[in-house]
Each structure stands twice: as C-alpha cells, then as structure tokens.
Write an enzyme that holds these catalytic residues in place. Structure first.
Site, PDB file in Angstrom:
ATOM      1  N   ASN A 347      98.739-106.622 -35.004  1.00 11.48           N
ATOM      2  CA  ASN A 347      99.480-106.147 -36.180  1.00 11.48           C
ATOM      3  C   ASN A 347      98.776-104.935 -36.796  1.00 11.48           C
ATOM      4  OD1 ASN A 347     101.590-106.131 -37.967  1.00 11.48           O
ATOM      5  ND2 ASN A 347     100.959-107.945 -39.112  1.00 11.48           N
ATOM      6  N   HIS A 383     103.620-112.574 -47.197  1.00  9.30           N
ATOM      7  CA  HIS A 383     104.204-113.419 -46.156  1.00  9.30           C
ATOM      8  C   HIS A 383     105.119-114.492 -46.739  1.00  9.30           C
ATOM      9  CE1 HIS A 383     101.264-111.711 -43.293  1.00  9.30           C
ATOM     10  NE2 HIS A 383     102.118-112.119 -42.379  1.00  9.30           N
TER      11      HIS A 383
END
Length: 523
Positions: A347, A383
């Site tokens: 990521n 998130h």
C-alpha cells in the site's frame, strides 16, 4: 439479473463481483484512452477533451458500482472544490484546508456509522474512503500553493556582471515517486471539471492508488512525457503482466481461504486443536488475507499502466519504466526481512500520502513517536470504526518500535554477517539463517496483527487471540520490556581512550580503527 446469475454460478458475493467487474471495466476505458488520446492533438482543447473522457468513463463505472449512492462522491468532490474556491476568495486557504479536512473526514466516518455491518462492507464507502484522502490532499496542495505564489513574486535584484558563476556539478539525484512529487502544490484552483476528472479517474477511484492532482494534470496535458510524438513503449506488456499477476494472486487467495478461512479461528474445533496447529492456521489465515490485497491492487494497477499515467521515466539501461503508481512491490513484500521494508512495499501510495500529509504535518508535536501514533490513529479511523482496526494499528506501532530497538541492539553481532569482504562459507550460511529468521519473525508479527484487522469486532478478536493465549502480544511486549531492562554493549568513544592503560601504538591503532569505521572493543 445477469450479475445475480454470475454470482450464483461463481459463488462470489454480488458486491465483490460488482467490484471486480468495475475494476476490469477500467481496462477497456484505459485502452481506448491510450489509443485515442495519448498522442498529440491539434487543438487547444486537447486537455479538456482528455479530461472530459475521463469524467464520462469514471462516472459511468462509478454509477455501475455505486448506483444512486454515487451522490456521496459527487457531493464531497463539489463541496471540497467550493470550500477551496471561497477560501481563495477570502484569502484564507488554511481555513479552507481545515474545513475540507473536517468535512471529508466527518463524511466518511458518518458513512461508516450508518452503513456498518459485522463484515467488511463492499459498498459506496469503499471508493469514498479513497476519495476522502484524495480531496484532503487536494485541499492541502491548494493551501501550500499560496506559499508558491508568495515566493514567485518578483524581487528586485542587483546584477553583478563581473561575477563568475561556479561550475555546475551534475549530480545524479534519486528518482522521486511520481504519485506525490515535491512540486505538487496548486498555486491556482483547478477548474471544477478537472477536479471531477481527478476524483473519478477510472483506474484508481475505486481502491486506489492515490496520487496528486499535479500528476493528473501532467497526464491530460501530456507533460508527463518528454516527447509527445514518441510515447515510450512497453505499457501494453506491463499492463498485461499486472493483470495476470493480480488474477493469479486472487486465485491463490480463493483457494487459500478455502483451507484457512479467518472464520475458522472463531470455532470450537480450532480452539480444541493442538497449540502448534493453531499457530500454523493463524499464520496462513493472515497470509491469505494479505494475498487478497496484493491481488486486487496489482489488478487495478494494470489499467493505470495502460492509460499512461504510470510512466516513471527510464532505468539505467534506457528502458521505460511503468511502475510509477505500483501500490505493492510483490517481490519485496514476499521476501522482506523487516516490518520497515513492508511499509515501503505494501500500500505504498497510501503510506506515502500519510507520510506527507499527516506524519510530516504533525511536526509541531516535537516527537517522531507521537507523530507516528497520530498517523496510525488517523489511518485506523480512516479505515472504519471497528475495534479491530485500532487493535491492528496499535500492535503495528509496537511491533515496529520493538523491531527497531532490537535491530540496533543486535547490530554489533549481526553487522559482520553482511561485510562484503567476508565471503567465507560459514558466514554465508549464518547470513542466510539470519535472513530467514528475520523473514519468519516479520511474517509472524504481520500475520498475527492482520487477524484483528480482518475479524473487526471486539468479541471476535478476543476469541481468536484467546485461542493462542495472546502469544503475539506477550512476545512483543516482553521484548520491548527486555530492551529497557537489559544492559547494552558499551562502545568506547575516542575521548575515553586516554583513560585506558594502552601504549601509544595501541592508542594510535584504536583511533585508526575508529576513523575507519571499526567499533572499539571493550577492554
């Protein structure tokens, strides 16, 4: 109807199937863009035309995925632009940036609260969380652009015609990541239509990668290439490679979770199995959870390559590189021997975004650990609201800190293993064993933490970790405590040499060893 039939035939949940089809739809969109628009166009409207194509295709794919929920991304994009617009009018871009941050972050958190279920939700909040970072970064770049305007103001300078400029030394500078280059500031506010194109770029609006508006504008203006009449080759091959590797990883993940599903960690059967077997199952469950992300990000990267936005210059041999927006470095990830290497291999664009827009802007805290904690807390909130995210990111912070301390502590003993002058067979074997031990320790910590990220709910996380007696937490906190208690190997400084009972020749040798980089041994 067709989607339902495909879901029933493949066994893939309908939302996940819709996500995969949306990602795959970016490939023909990127291919057409490459053929029709990645070339010189004899009109001043060329950037507008390219951007308009991206707007239409991006909105179309977004509507297929989101349906009527596309309104959320449209609202946040337009409102963010308006906030920046009025902030510029009143001459206070900092206020606009703060308002944009609060608006976008609040919007996604409220979205999580309203739509949250007990599972990982594949709905409009998925692309919305990508857009959240994109719009926050956009407003921060616009805020930073005010400094560029001030610094570019004309200054009166006196010219000394007799002054001789020193010779310029050509230094090879390291290649900067193209997702967020140093000059990504926005002195002026881009048109709304370009901002929408940036928000809905077909290759990245669903699951990333993140990149700056500066890079997007370089794509639509063709300034990404030195010679627009000679676009570098190799993008088709690289895109195809990305597609097949992504598909391969997703296939492996589907097979792997069949043998090691994360839900198995919550069963009585798992809790009753031998302890070593439980550890092995947890390791593989965490491993295949990561495989899912490796596959989906690599698959998405292919359309970015095909569109041309991933062009990353040339390597040392003059070969074009198309890895500019790679979100994972698969080989580096699979064989990393430290968690710090994982941060730069997994990521990567989101991690870089967090470093530039959150971590570095927390410098006022005056402490790197506090800045790191702040950045990780931001990521956990970004998130979602599930406790598992906070479990995971806190453990990640502790793991990295513990690793950093023990690497430093053991360096006097391991440094000789990596001495290029030492090529003995025994050293080679020890080096390989050390690399394997580091790799295994890193994967154990990583996969163990991933369990809480995947299980999400507090009771599930507790159940899974209870089954292995919280061994991952116990090990890392024990190592952290031990580092604070155990004495360190003392290294003498040059100033201490006069206090030792050495002859003049011995002292001279010690100083020579120190200057040459050899550590002074304790007497």
């Amino acid at each position: 109807m067709v989607l339902t039939m495909l879901s029933d035939a493949t066994g893939v949940p309908k939302p996940v199937l819709r996500l995969l089809l949306s990602i795959l739809a970016a490939y023909p969109a990127a291919l057409f863009y490459h053929i029709a628009f990645l070339r010189p166009m004899k009109t001043i409207w060329a950037p507008f035309i390219r951007n308009l194509y991206i707007v239409v295709t991006g909105l179309s794919i977004s509507y297929f995925f989101n349906g009527s929920d596309i309104k959320h991304s449209l609202i946040t994009t337009i409102v963010t632009w308006l906030i920046c617009y009025f902030g510029d009018i009143i001459g206070n871009r900092k206020l606009a940036c703060a308002a944009s941050f609060i608006f976008n972050f609040s919007y996604i958190l409220i979205g999580y609260y309203v739509t949250s279920t007990d599972e990982y939700d594949v709905d409009w909040t998925m692309p919305q969380c990508v857009l959240c970072l994109r719009m926050i970064g956009f407003s921060m770049d616009f805020m930073d652009g005010a400094k560029v305007l001030k610094s570019s103001a004309p200054e009166k300078k006196t010219i000394d015609n007799n002054k001789i400029d020193p010779p310029v030394t050509q230094l090879k500078t390291p290649k900067q990541p193209i997702s967020f280059e140093k000059n990504s500031q926005l002195p002026t506010l881009p048109p709304l239509i370009e901002t929408i194109g940036y928000a809905y770029f077909f290759g990245s609006f669903l699951i990333g990668p993140q990149f700056s508006f500066h890079l997007y504008r370089k794509l639509i203006t063709m300034s990404l290439y030195a010679d627009v009449n000679n676009i570098p080759s190799g993008s088709y091959k690289c895109a195809l490679k990305s597609f097949f590797i992504g598909a391969l990883y997703l296939g492996i993940q589907q097979i792997g979770v069949g043998f090691f599903p994360m839900s198995y960690l919550l069963t009585k059967e798992y809790a009753a199995s031998p302890f070593f077997e439980r550890l092995v199952c947890m390791w593989f469950a965490g491993k295949f959870a990561f495989t899912k992300y490796l596959g989906i990000w690599t698959l998405a990267e292919g359309s970015c390559i095909l569109s041309g936005i991933s062009f990353n210059g040339y390597d040392d041999n003059g070969k074009p590189e198309w890895n500019g927006l790679a979100n994972v470095d698969i080989m580096k990830f699979e064989f990393s021997t430290s968690l710090n290497q994982i941060v730069t291999a997994f990521n990567t664009n989101t991690n870089l975004w967090t470093k530039l827009y959150i971590f570095k802007r927390l410098i006022f805290l005056g402490n790197k650990n506090l800045s790191s904690l702040g950045a990780l807390l931001f990521l956990a909130l970004w998130h979602g609201l599930h406790p598992g995210y906070y479990f995971c990111f806190f453990l990640e912070f502790v793991d990295i800190e513990t690793e950093k301390r023990w690497v430093k502590r053991l360096e006097p003993y391991t440094k000789q293993l990596y001495d290029p002058m030492n090529k003995s067979y025994s050293i080679t074997i020890l080096r390989r064993l050390h690399n394997f031990a580091c790799w295994f320790g890193q994967t154990c910590g990583l996969h163990y933490a991933m369990v809480s990220f995947e299980l999400l709910k507090w009771d599930r996380v507790i159940t899974a970790y209870n089954s292995v007696y919280w061994i991952g937490h116990i090990v890392v906190f024990t190592l952290l405590l031990a580092d604070n208690i155990l004495p360190r190997k003392r290294v003498k400084k040059i100033g201490d040499i006069n206090n030792t009972k050495l002859s003049l020749n011995e002292k001279a040798k010690v100083v020579s060893d120190y200057v040459n980089g050899t550590k002074i041994k304790e007497q």
